[in-house]
Design a protein around this motif. Structure first.
Motif, PDB file in Angstrom:
ATOM      1  N   CYS A   1      -0.599  11.531  -8.582  1.00  0.00           N
ATOM      2  CA  CYS A   1      -0.171  10.489  -7.646  1.00  0.00           C
ATOM      3  C   CYS A   1      -0.112   9.137  -8.329  1.00  0.00           C
ATOM      4  CB  CYS A   1      -1.141  10.396  -6.466  1.00  0.00           C
ATOM      5  SG  CYS A   1      -1.001  11.732  -5.295  1.00  0.00           S
TER       6      CYS A   1
ATOM      7  N   GLY B   1      10.476   6.541  -0.193  1.00  0.00           N
ATOM      8  CA  GLY B   1       9.383   6.180  -1.098  1.00  0.00           C
ATOM      9  C   GLY B   1       9.589   6.714  -2.509  1.00  0.00           C
TER      10      GLY B   1
ATOM     11  N   HIS C   1       4.744   8.037  -0.425  1.00  0.00           N
ATOM     12  CA  HIS C   1       4.608   8.127  -1.875  1.00  0.00           C
ATOM     13  C   HIS C   1       4.360   9.558  -2.335  1.00  0.00           C
ATOM     14  CE1 HIS C   1       3.587   7.153  -5.981  1.00  0.00           C
ATOM     15  NE2 HIS C   1       2.411   7.722  -5.841  1.00  0.00           N
TER      16      HIS C   1
ATOM     17  N   GLY D   1       9.325   9.681  -3.439  1.00  0.00           N
ATOM     18  CA  GLY D   1       7.990  10.277  -3.462  1.00  0.00           C
ATOM     19  C   GLY D   1       7.867  11.573  -4.246  1.00  0.00           C
TER      20      GLY D   1
ATOM     21  N   TYR E   1      -5.128   4.191  -1.599  1.00  0.00           N
ATOM     22  CA  TYR E   1      -3.956   4.739  -0.900  1.00  0.00           C
ATOM     23  C   TYR E   1      -4.243   4.795   0.602  1.00  0.00           C
ATOM     24  CZ  TYR E   1      -2.209   6.544  -5.387  1.00  0.00           C
ATOM     25  OH  TYR E   1      -1.751   6.672  -6.666  1.00  0.00           O
TER      26      TYR E   1
ATOM     27  N   ASP F   1       2.844   6.274 -13.143  1.00  0.00           N
ATOM     28  CA  ASP F   1       4.041   5.544 -12.707  1.00  0.00           C
ATOM     29  C   ASP F   1       5.245   6.466 -12.599  1.00  0.00           C
ATOM     30  OD1 ASP F   1       2.694   3.222 -12.487  1.00  0.00           O
ATOM     31  OD2 ASP F   1       3.107   2.564 -14.539  1.00  0.00           O
TER      32      ASP F   1
ATOM     33  N   MET G   1       0.837  -1.201   0.000  1.00  0.00           N
ATOM     34  CA  MET G   1       0.000   0.000   0.000  1.00  0.00           C
ATOM     35  C   MET G   1       0.874   1.254   0.000  1.00  0.00           C
ATOM     36  SD  MET G   1      -2.688   1.213   2.927  1.00  0.00           S
ATOM     37  CE  MET G   1      -4.274   0.846   2.233  1.00  0.00           C
ATOM     38  N   GLN G   2       0.498   2.212  -0.847  1.00  0.00           N
ATOM     39  CA  GLN G   2       1.240   3.477  -0.880  1.00  0.00           C
ATOM     40  C   GLN G   2       0.541   4.503  -0.001  1.00  0.00           C
ATOM     41  OE1 GLN G   2       1.348   3.984  -5.183  1.00  0.00           O
ATOM     42  NE2 GLN G   2       3.555   3.647  -5.137  1.00  0.00           N
ATOM     43  N   TRP G   3       1.358   5.313   0.659  1.00  0.00           N
ATOM     44  CA  TRP G   3       0.801   6.292   1.596  1.00  0.00           C
ATOM     45  C   TRP G   3       1.009   7.713   1.096  1.00  0.00           C
ATOM     46  CZ3 TRP G   3      -1.771   5.271   6.245  1.00  0.00           C
ATOM     47  CH2 TRP G   3      -1.864   3.904   6.565  1.00  0.00           C
ATOM     48  N   VAL G   4      -0.005   8.543   1.369  1.00  0.00           N
ATOM     49  CA  VAL G   4       0.099   9.966   1.026  1.00  0.00           C
ATOM     50  C   VAL G   4      -0.227  10.807   2.260  1.00  0.00           C
ATOM     51  CG1 VAL G   4      -0.489   9.633  -1.413  1.00  0.00           C
ATOM     52  CG2 VAL G   4      -2.301  10.071   0.237  1.00  0.00           C
TER      53      VAL G   4
ATOM     54  N   ALA H   1       8.154   4.770   4.291  1.00  0.00           N
ATOM     55  CA  ALA H   1       8.161   5.321   2.928  1.00  0.00           C
ATOM     56  C   ALA H   1       6.903   6.126   2.642  1.00  0.00           C
ATOM     57  CB  ALA H   1       8.286   4.186   1.917  1.00  0.00           C
TER      58      ALA H   1
ATOM     59  N   ALA I   1       4.318   1.733   7.006  1.00  0.00           N
ATOM     60  CA  ALA I   1       4.712   1.806   5.595  1.00  0.00           C
ATOM     61  C   ALA I   1       6.219   1.671   5.430  1.00  0.00           C
ATOM     62  CB  ALA I   1       4.233   3.131   5.004  1.00  0.00           C
TER      63      ALA I   1
END
Lengths: 266, 282
Positions: free
Chosen positions: B237, B132, B87, B134, B26, B240, B1-4, B85, B82
């Protein structure tokens, strides 16, 4: 006269204190800031140093506590500090019906706005340097010019400062002490103050003064040895009307106005 | 899972972006000023998307002490959930002030929140962003065009005007993004600003004071709903490759002010680093 004045500001971390501190820092004055919480003072002093390269010393102190103020001046004496200017900013802005407020909260207004101001001013004046002017500023209020229902204690405390300021100015005239009373209208010092201004509608809009301008001119007028500074042409006009009209009539009109404003906001 | 991380995430554009990203899977870390509104926003997202992993943190980002505190909380949360990391950091919180008002540091509030808060938070979250690889996305505004930075008096203590201060802060957003890109290009971090257009939000009504509230009350009715610009944030976001351009509107790159130069970006970095007491590595 270009000299790095040494300035003490009480209530430095409040909305008006911060802007006055910024104004003095911009002018290159050396600052001594006091307020009730040391972390707030540290943050402000750091901000002034980063923004203006200002030198600001701090001392947290409850000005309503005699022993604490003795501690403050013991620190000042131990460091051998002398000042050229005192800005008495510390004060409580407070409104609400007399009977709707706790007794102690009402006494706190007198204790800080009046007693604490006298305490600091007296201690400072007895330590002033001879032979150079000393500038003293009291932050009164436009509210000092009228009896104000729903702000009765606050307005009367500010009236005390106004009359005291003018009298002290006369008393110390020959000794190089220059005394200014600042009587601002609304100031956008806090989120609550801004909501209060908004709640008064057009009246709030036209009687509100720009903080940064008030700060700049306050220092200018203190240096120019002015007695009273009422910022804003409309406020000066209101002040004049207030002096001419009978006090009972003014109180009745103001009562209506504040009730209407409170209806919006509270 | 990507975090913001999204600041100003309890209403307006920030909330719309939080909802959209939560819906897309997210992990969303929201920052808001009011504890009540944080709770409401989190409950609303959880209700709409029961699978969503959302956590709100309360901080008044115009006060630097609170930026430091919330950055610690965000880093701790990312470390736990996470692997440290991040994103994307979406620096969205902003305000308008009809009067010259100051923060605890004595800084002017629009400059402090619209620019410095994001500048400092980004710095404090750099390790997570590096981990990340990011993106940093900043809510800008097309009103930055025609504005300039008043270098000798960047907080406009003389000649303060609400719109002057606002436009200048939005120009600073672009300068910050440009400066970040030149400093962090080698680390896989990429920054850009989004022009959301005229959006129906309450930015001009929250303690804005003065005539600002009145004027904004008339103007915001012509704005688009916040989920329209939220689509642009989601696209930035989601793609890629990190966003190649500096400034986006409606999903596409947009031209920005010619005043966005490397020299100005460097000057803003130097000034902002001093005001925040930090130093980005050159």
């Amino acid at each position: 006269m270009k000299r790095n004045l040494r300035v003490m500001i009480t209530g430095a971390c409040g909305g008006l204190g911060r802007v006055l501190a910024g104004e003095c820092a911009r002018r290159g004055y050396w600052l001594f800031l006091t307020d009730i919480r040391q972390p707030d003072l540290d943050t402000l002093a750091q901000g002034l140093a980063r923004r203006f390269g200002a030198r600001a010393d701090t001392w947290a102190c409850d000005l309503t506590d005699d022993a604490a103020v003795n501690g403050l001046f013991a620190f000042i004496d131990a460091r051998g500090l002398a000042f050229d200017m005192l800005l008495n900013v510390a004060g409580i802005d407070f409104e609400g019906g007399f009977l709707q407020r706790e007794r102690q909260r009402l006494l706190d207004i007198v204790s800080l706005n009046i007693e604490a101001t006298l305490r600091v001013t007296h201690a400072m004046l007895t330590r002033r340097r001879q032979g150079v002017p000393f500038y003293l500023v009291f932050v009164s209020s436009l509210a000092s010019l009228y009896p104000m229902p729903l702000k009765a204690t606050y307005a009367a405390s500010k009236r005390f400062l106004l009359d005291f300021s003018i009298a002290l100015r006369q008393e110390l005239r020959g000794e190089g002490v220059r005394v200014l009373a600042l009587c601002p209208g609304g100031l956008a010092t806090t989120a609550e103050a801004m909501r209060g201004i908004a709640a008064q509608g057009v009246w709030g809009q036209v009687t509100t003064n720009r903080l940064e301008r008030v700060a700049r001119r306050t220092v200018d007028k203190a240096l120019a040895n002015r007695a009273v500074y009422i910022p804003g042409a409309i406020n000066r006009l209101l002040a004049r009307c207030g002096r001419l009209a009978p006090a009972g009539l003014v109180a009745a009109l103001l009562h209506r106005r504040w009730q209407a404003a409170r209806g919006h906001s509270y | 899972m990507q975090w913001v991380v999204i600041t100003g995430a309890t209403s307006g554009i920030g909330l719309a972006v939080a909802q959209k990203l939560a819906a897309q899977g997210y992990g969303v870390l929201g920052v808001g000023r009011s504890a009540d509104r944080c709770q409401q926003a989190q409950a609303r997202i959880q209700q709409s998307y029961p699978q969503a992993r959302t956590q709100y943190f309360c901080a008044d980002l115009m006060q630097q002490r609170q930026v430091h505190r919330v950055a610690d909380q965000l880093c701790a949360h990312l470390a736990e959930h996470a692997d440290g990391a991040l994103h994307a950091l979406i620096n969205n919180a902003g305000c308008v002030r009809g009067w010259y008002t100051t923060t605890e540091e004595g800084y002017e509030q629009q400059f402090a929140l619209n620019h410095l808060a994001g500048f400092l938070l980004t710095y404090l979250l750099l390790p997570a962003l590096q981990r990340g690889r990011g993106r940093v996305i900043i809510t800008g505004s097309n009103s930055h065009k025609g504005a300039r930075v008043h270098w000798p008096d960047v907080m406009l203590q003389h000649h303060y005007g609400p719109l002057r201060a606002y436009k200048q802060s939005k120009l600073c957003n672009l300068l910050f993004a440009a400066g970040l890109n030149s400093r962090l290009a080698g680390q896989g971090i990429r920054a850009c600003a989004v022009d959301p257009g005229l959006v129906h939000t309450d930015i001009g009504n929250k303690d804005a004071g003065g005539l600002v509230s009145f004027v904004w009350g008339l103007r915001k009715g012509h704005g688009v709903p916040p989920d329209v610009p939220a689509a642009t944030y989601a696209a930035l976001c989601g793609q890629d490759a990190p966003p190649p351009a500096l400034y986006y509107y409606d999903g596409h790159p947009r031209r920005y002010s010619r005043r966005v130069t490397e020299a100005s970006a460097n000057r803003l970095f130097e000034l902002s680093e001093r005001l925040c007491g930090i130093a980005y590595e050159a």
